[in-house]
Design an enzyme around this catalytic site. Sequence first.
Site, PDB file in Angstrom:
ATOM      1  N   GLU A 100     -25.413  27.338  -4.922  1.00  0.00           N
ATOM      2  CA  GLU A 100     -25.618  25.891  -5.063  1.00  0.00           C
ATOM      3  C   GLU A 100     -26.925  25.598  -5.794  1.00  0.00           C
ATOM      4  O   GLU A 100     -28.006  26.013  -5.374  1.00  0.00           O
ATOM      5  CB  GLU A 100     -25.610  25.206  -3.693  1.00  0.00           C
ATOM      6  CG  GLU A 100     -25.763  23.691  -3.843  1.00  0.00           C
ATOM      7  CD  GLU A 100     -25.520  22.910  -2.559  1.00  0.00           C
ATOM      8  OE1 GLU A 100     -25.397  23.530  -1.493  1.00  0.00           O
ATOM      9  OE2 GLU A 100     -25.467  21.668  -2.660  1.00  0.00           O
ATOM     10  N   GLU A 135     -20.122  15.452   0.804  1.00  0.00           N
ATOM     11  CA  GLU A 135     -21.318  15.654   1.609  1.00  0.00           C
ATOM     12  C   GLU A 135     -22.041  14.321   1.789  1.00  0.00           C
ATOM     13  O   GLU A 135     -22.149  13.553   0.825  1.00  0.00           O
ATOM     14  CB  GLU A 135     -22.243  16.634   0.859  1.00  0.00           C
ATOM     15  CG  GLU A 135     -22.983  17.578   1.734  1.00  0.00           C
ATOM     16  CD  GLU A 135     -23.862  18.537   0.929  1.00  0.00           C
ATOM     17  OE1 GLU A 135     -24.308  19.500   1.519  1.00  0.00           O
ATOM     18  OE2 GLU A 135     -24.114  18.316  -0.266  1.00  0.00           O
TER      19      GLU A 135
END
Length: 284
Positions: free
Chosen positions: A150, A244
Amino acid sequence: MTLVDRLGAHGLIWANGWSSEEAELTLRGAAEAGLHHVEVPLFDPWSLDADHTRGLLGQLGLAATGSLALGPDTDVSSTDRSVVDAGRRQLMKALEAAHAIGSAYLCGVYYSALCRYPGPPSTAGRANSVAVVGEAAQRARELGMTLVLEVVNRYETNLLNTAEDALRFIDDTGQDNIAVHLDTYHMNMHEKNMSRPVRACRDRLGYVHIRESTSGYLGSGTVDFAEFFAALEDIGFDGLATFEAFTYSRCSAEIRDLLCVWADTWSDPDHLVRHARDFVAVNT
Ligand code: MN
């Protein structure tokens, strides 16, 4: 399969951890929202009851992914050998835990600590990270898994802030089962626009996080999702997308302070997630 059929949500939307009760609450919420998967936080992979999670996933017809963020004591980009070794143990354990719940990926920030660094990475520290992540990729290959790294903003790592940083890092590992994990919230802070990094990664884009600049409802901030979704379509992205969001009043002090969540942007996780699913459905 359209993107909404590959949409999941981050486990920390419903709860702050992964005890049996928290896992049940989270997975039931995700199933009721019609999601494909849940991203399970594996910050303490030793405490995971994989059989319990697997059983619930099967019952509810959900898939899972696993994610990890390392801390300063487990930073594989450190130049302190004992800290790097502690990070390697945590990463390898999280990989096994992700595999045990049926995840084909390990995503997150495990090439460095997730924290604000006082300066740029050192050459030796970066080399340590490349070596450990490369080693983890070899173990992942034996498990039939892909590592997805990420890319996050400069206040959360000093190593991979752009898609280009990640591509260069992956090249340096020499492993072919590592892909890029882009997150719209972080892209919005660092990239020149929302399509170029997607095109730069092309078939090396493995996983995406869908997060608004506000960390709240999709469409409530500055992220250009139209441009991002169009770019995913253009490159034929067939990986998973995970929504998210974080809000002050529902975060534990630990997560709130780690991610600097000072604003209250939502209160009802079920409403928030259903809205996210509808938003992705109508915009893709
Ligand atoms: Mn993210």
